[in-house]
Design an enzyme around this catalytic site. Sequence first.
Site, PDB file in Angstrom:
ATOM      1  N   TYR A   1       3.989   9.289  -0.651  1.00  0.00           N
ATOM      2  CA  TYR A   1       4.190   9.030   0.103  1.00  0.00           C
ATOM      3  C   TYR A   1       6.225   9.118  -0.638  1.00  0.00           C
ATOM      4  CZ  TYR A   1       0.456   6.539   2.167  1.00  0.00           C
ATOM      5  OH  TYR A   1      -0.821   6.074   2.493  1.00  0.00           O
TER       6      TYR A   1
ATOM      7  N   ASP B   1       0.951  -1.431   0.128  1.00  0.00           N
ATOM      8  CA  ASP B   1       0.276  -0.075  -0.156  1.00  0.00           C
ATOM      9  C   ASP B   1       0.778   1.453   0.094  1.00  0.00           C
ATOM     10  OD1 ASP B   1      -3.012   0.891   0.896  1.00  0.00           O
ATOM     11  OD2 ASP B   1      -1.106   1.979   2.042  1.00  0.00           O
TER      12      ASP B   1
ATOM     13  N   LYS C   1      -2.792   5.849  -4.619  1.00  0.00           N
ATOM     14  CA  LYS C   1      -3.363   6.817  -4.329  1.00  0.00           C
ATOM     15  C   LYS C   1      -3.330   8.037  -4.940  1.00  0.00           C
ATOM     16  CE  LYS C   1      -3.273   5.191   0.606  1.00  0.00           C
ATOM     17  NZ  LYS C   1      -2.160   4.815   0.534  1.00  0.00           N
TER      18      LYS C   1
ATOM     19  N   HIS D   1      -7.627   9.257  -1.672  1.00  0.00           N
ATOM     20  CA  HIS D   1      -6.591   9.540  -0.859  1.00  0.00           C
ATOM     21  C   HIS D   1      -7.881  10.038   0.760  1.00  0.00           C
ATOM     22  CE1 HIS D   1      -2.247   8.698   0.912  1.00  0.00           C
ATOM     23  NE2 HIS D   1      -2.900   9.014   1.592  1.00  0.00           N
TER      24      HIS D   1
HETATM   25  P1  NDP Z   1       0.209   0.870  11.876  1.00  0.00           P
HETATM   26  O1  NDP Z   1      -0.908   1.171  13.051  1.00  0.00           O
HETATM   27  O2  NDP Z   1       0.883   0.276  10.594  1.00  0.00           O
HETATM   28  O3  NDP Z   1       1.894   1.371  12.822  1.00  0.00           O
HETATM   29  C1  NDP Z   1       3.001   1.981  12.405  1.00  0.00           C
HETATM   30  C2  NDP Z   1       3.968   2.075  13.615  1.00  0.00           C
HETATM   31  O4  NDP Z   1       4.311   0.922  14.161  1.00  0.00           O
HETATM   32  C3  NDP Z   1       4.984   2.536  12.817  1.00  0.00           C
HETATM   33  O5  NDP Z   1       6.505   3.391  13.612  1.00  0.00           O
HETATM   34  C4  NDP Z   1       6.092   0.731  13.219  1.00  0.00           C
HETATM   35  O6  NDP Z   1       7.753   0.860  14.053  1.00  0.00           O
HETATM   36  C5  NDP Z   1       4.926   0.482  14.841  1.00  0.00           C
HETATM   37  N1  NDP Z   1       5.075  -1.486  14.339  1.00  0.00           N
HETATM   38  C6  NDP Z   1       4.893  -2.014  13.006  1.00  0.00           C
HETATM   39  N2  NDP Z   1       4.463  -3.014  13.943  1.00  0.00           N
HETATM   40  C7  NDP Z   1       5.353  -3.420  15.296  1.00  0.00           C
HETATM   41  C8  NDP Z   1       4.809  -4.684  16.166  1.00  0.00           C
HETATM   42  N3  NDP Z   1       4.554  -6.083  15.616  1.00  0.00           N
HETATM   43  N4  NDP Z   1       5.008  -4.115  16.846  1.00  0.00           N
HETATM   44  C9  NDP Z   1       5.375  -2.805  17.352  1.00  0.00           C
HETATM   45  N5  NDP Z   1       5.282  -1.926  16.759  1.00  0.00           N
HETATM   46  C10 NDP Z   1       5.468  -2.271  14.869  1.00  0.00           C
HETATM   47  O7  NDP Z   1       0.580   2.770  11.267  1.00  0.00           O
HETATM   48  P2  NDP Z   1       0.593   3.794   9.879  1.00  0.00           P
HETATM   49  O8  NDP Z   1      -0.324   5.078   9.939  1.00  0.00           O
HETATM   50  O9  NDP Z   1       2.156   3.546   9.358  1.00  0.00           O
HETATM   51  O10 NDP Z   1      -1.035   2.942   8.878  1.00  0.00           O
HETATM   52  C11 NDP Z   1      -0.420   1.585   7.979  1.00  0.00           C
HETATM   53  C12 NDP Z   1       0.058   2.339   6.300  1.00  0.00           C
HETATM   54  O11 NDP Z   1      -1.687   2.117   6.515  1.00  0.00           O
HETATM   55  C13 NDP Z   1       0.459   3.099   6.996  1.00  0.00           C
HETATM   56  O12 NDP Z   1       1.735   3.156   5.970  1.00  0.00           O
HETATM   57  C14 NDP Z   1       0.120   3.591   4.746  1.00  0.00           C
HETATM   58  O13 NDP Z   1       0.201   2.757   3.868  1.00  0.00           O
HETATM   59  C15 NDP Z   1      -1.050   3.502   4.898  1.00  0.00           C
HETATM   60  N6  NDP Z   1      -2.338   5.191   5.607  1.00  0.00           N
HETATM   61  C16 NDP Z   1      -3.043   4.843   5.000  1.00  0.00           C
HETATM   62  C17 NDP Z   1      -3.202   6.500   5.244  1.00  0.00           C
HETATM   63  C18 NDP Z   1      -4.546   7.045   4.580  1.00  0.00           C
HETATM   64  O14 NDP Z   1      -5.101   8.578   4.378  1.00  0.00           O
HETATM   65  N7  NDP Z   1      -5.436   6.752   3.262  1.00  0.00           N
HETATM   66  C19 NDP Z   1      -3.400   7.220   6.485  1.00  0.00           C
HETATM   67  C20 NDP Z   1      -1.369   6.850   7.138  1.00  0.00           C
HETATM   68  C21 NDP Z   1      -1.433   5.866   7.112  1.00  0.00           C
HETATM   69  P3  NDP Z   1       8.535   0.282  12.604  1.00  0.00           P
HETATM   70  O15 NDP Z   1       8.571   1.019  11.497  1.00  0.00           O
HETATM   71  O16 NDP Z   1       9.652   1.715  13.635  1.00  0.00           O
HETATM   72  O17 NDP Z   1       8.881  -0.680  12.987  1.00  0.00           O
END
Ligand code: NDP
Length: 276
Positions: free
Chosen positions: A52, A47, A77, A110
């Site tokens: 991004y 995704d 998006k 988006h």
């Molecule tokens: P998430 O809920 O996926 O959380 C990501 C965070 O959690 C990062 O800091 C990551 O750290 C940490 N993390 C991941 N896995 C673990 C684990 N197993 N244990 C502990 N910590 C963990 O948040 P996102 O906001 O990134 O959402 C996911 C995806 O959704 C985005 O990447 C994007 O593709 C999409 N998105 C879409 C939006 C929209 O408007 N349509 C808005 C926001 C996101 P680290 O990377 O350091 O491991």
Amino acid sequence: MFEVPSKTLENGVKMPYLGLGVYKMTDREEALQAITKALEVGYRSIDTAALYDNETEVGEAIRSSNIPREEIFVTTKVWNKDQGYDNTLRAFETSLKKLGLDYIDLYLIHWPVEDKFLDTYRAIERLYDEKLIRVPGVSNHHQHHLEKIFAKANVKPMVDQIELHPYLSQKSLLNFCKENGVAVTAWGPLGRGQMLDDETIVRLANKYNKTAAQVILRWHYQNDIITIPKSVTPSRIEENINIFDFELSFEDIHSMDALNKDYRTGQDPDHFHFDF
Ligand code: NDP
């Protein structure tokens, strides 16, 4: 090889229930490494978004994996400043070029930019007619945005990607989507890490001998929600996909459903402000 289960969307296309989110992966090497790792351990859905700034890396990692293109589900998006009919068609061309692909699986609006999202969706319908995308969709759309699109569209959006996690369960929007054949993808499925030490979730993690993140992702899956957790950490990328070998009980699903606080980590689609 292990295969992530898929949800069959309204037009029969199958979308994996779990994919890798790549928001904030702007460091080229970090992005390539994370996506490559994900593909190695069985992810088949990525995704991304024009915003991004890593569509090039997504395309590169896919090509160098040597996995056949049709086995990978790619979502991108159209960003807010590029909305409207003609602009969206142009933005799509740019995304396609950056990704180095000749079609995209799922193309999303988006955010519902007022006065523009209906024209943006018309462009997405055209891309769908021309078979340049396999699935038309939206993101951050409330029920009232979807209703406005339904009133005009020939083909309804088949996916709505919304913020969704145990502290924001979005029950009424989920019910509306279900009634209308719109699959829901959770963004921020882990609440961006903010609820990994929640007492109930930690208790369940101990009970099932899993991590808090795995319990949350499993809760989504058992609620028929697609997730796209983001991580650049190899061990977490692997951890997050290992959720298909256990099952939360009905009572435990309920105790997680009860954690809702209508708490958003991001902006409300009715009042969002982005100056870029
Ligand atoms: P998430 O809920 O996926 O959380 C990501 C965070 O959690 C990062 O800091 C990551 O750290 C940490 N993390 C991941 N896995 C673990 C684990 N197993 N244990 C502990 N910590 C963990 O948040 P996102 O906001 O990134 O959402 C996911 C995806 O959704 C985005 O990447 C994007 O593709 C999409 N998105 C879409 C939006 C929209 O408007 N349509 C808005 C926001 C996101 P680290 O990377 O350091 O491991």
